[in-house]
Scaffold this motif. Sequence first.
Motif, PDB file in Angstrom:
ATOM      1  N   TYR A  52     -25.149 -38.493   8.147  1.00 44.77           N
ATOM      2  CA  TYR A  52     -24.486 -39.796   8.134  1.00 44.77           C
ATOM      3  C   TYR A  52     -23.019 -39.634   7.760  1.00 44.77           C
ATOM      4  CZ  TYR A  52     -29.317 -41.369   8.085  1.00 44.77           C
ATOM      5  OH  TYR A  52     -30.630 -41.580   8.404  1.00 44.77           O
ATOM      6  N   ASP A  53     -22.125 -40.347   8.462  1.00 44.37           N
ATOM      7  CA  ASP A  53     -20.702 -40.301   8.156  1.00 44.37           C
ATOM      8  C   ASP A  53     -20.262 -41.428   7.233  1.00 44.37           C
ATOM      9  OD1 ASP A  53     -20.193 -38.031   9.624  1.00 44.37           O
ATOM     10  OD2 ASP A  53     -19.623 -39.128  11.426  1.00 44.37           O
ATOM     11  N   ASP A  54     -21.055 -42.470   7.152  1.00 45.38           N
ATOM     12  CA  ASP A  54     -20.663 -43.625   6.338  1.00 45.38           C
ATOM     13  C   ASP A  54     -21.927 -44.294   5.782  1.00 45.38           C
ATOM     14  OD1 ASP A  54     -21.715 -44.973   8.549  1.00 45.38           O
ATOM     15  OD2 ASP A  54     -19.747 -45.362   9.410  1.00 45.38           O
ATOM     16  N   GLN A  55     -21.847 -45.547   5.473  1.00 45.29           N
ATOM     17  CA  GLN A  55     -22.971 -46.258   4.873  1.00 45.29           C
ATOM     18  C   GLN A  55     -23.952 -46.823   5.896  1.00 45.29           C
ATOM     19  OE1 GLN A  55     -23.595 -46.357   1.554  1.00 45.29           O
ATOM     20  NE2 GLN A  55     -21.881 -44.949   1.431  1.00 45.29           N
ATOM     21  N   SER A  56     -23.776 -46.510   7.162  1.00 50.31           N
ATOM     22  CA  SER A  56     -24.647 -47.014   8.212  1.00 50.31           C
ATOM     23  C   SER A  56     -26.062 -46.459   8.077  1.00 50.31           C
ATOM     24  CB  SER A  56     -24.084 -46.625   9.577  1.00 50.31           C
ATOM     25  OG  SER A  56     -24.967 -47.014  10.597  1.00 50.31           O
ATOM     26  N   PHE A  57     -27.035 -47.236   8.520  1.00 52.45           N
ATOM     27  CA  PHE A  57     -28.405 -46.731   8.552  1.00 52.45           C
ATOM     28  C   PHE A  57     -28.658 -45.946   9.840  1.00 52.45           C
ATOM     29  CE2 PHE A  57     -28.542 -50.900  10.464  1.00 52.45           C
ATOM     30  CZ  PHE A  57     -29.375 -50.747  11.556  1.00 52.45           C
ATOM     31  N   ILE A  58     -27.662 -45.903  10.732  1.00 54.71           N
ATOM     32  CA  ILE A  58     -27.747 -45.118  11.958  1.00 54.71           C
ATOM     33  C   ILE A  58     -26.984 -43.813  11.722  1.00 54.71           C
ATOM     34  CG2 ILE A  58     -27.153 -44.986  14.406  1.00 54.71           C
ATOM     35  CD1 ILE A  58     -27.302 -48.067  14.445  1.00 54.71           C
TER      36      ILE A  58
END
Length: 88
Positions: A52-58
């Motif tokens: 993950y690159d950020d707070q996304s769940f994708i």
Amino acid sequence: MANTFSTSQIIDEVNVIYVPSQAVEEKKAFDTEVCSLAEQGKIGHYEACPEYDDQSFIPSRIVVKASGEQSIQKIIEIMRMNDEEIRL
């Protein structure tokens, strides 16, 4: 006796991630190759790790690896729309 690999052994609803269909197809193709190698006794270990690159769940990518007598790896990049595109 050779190690065997079965996709039914790795299905775990707790480990579900949501990705675009392009990523699903890439992973299916990789898994087909892994199953073929496992049937030949060349693969005994399988690992799929979302990154993950950020707070996304994708995830931004999934790194899938299979190893044993032979090793293969694929990095599946996940194409996502940015927040501005989603709001349009």
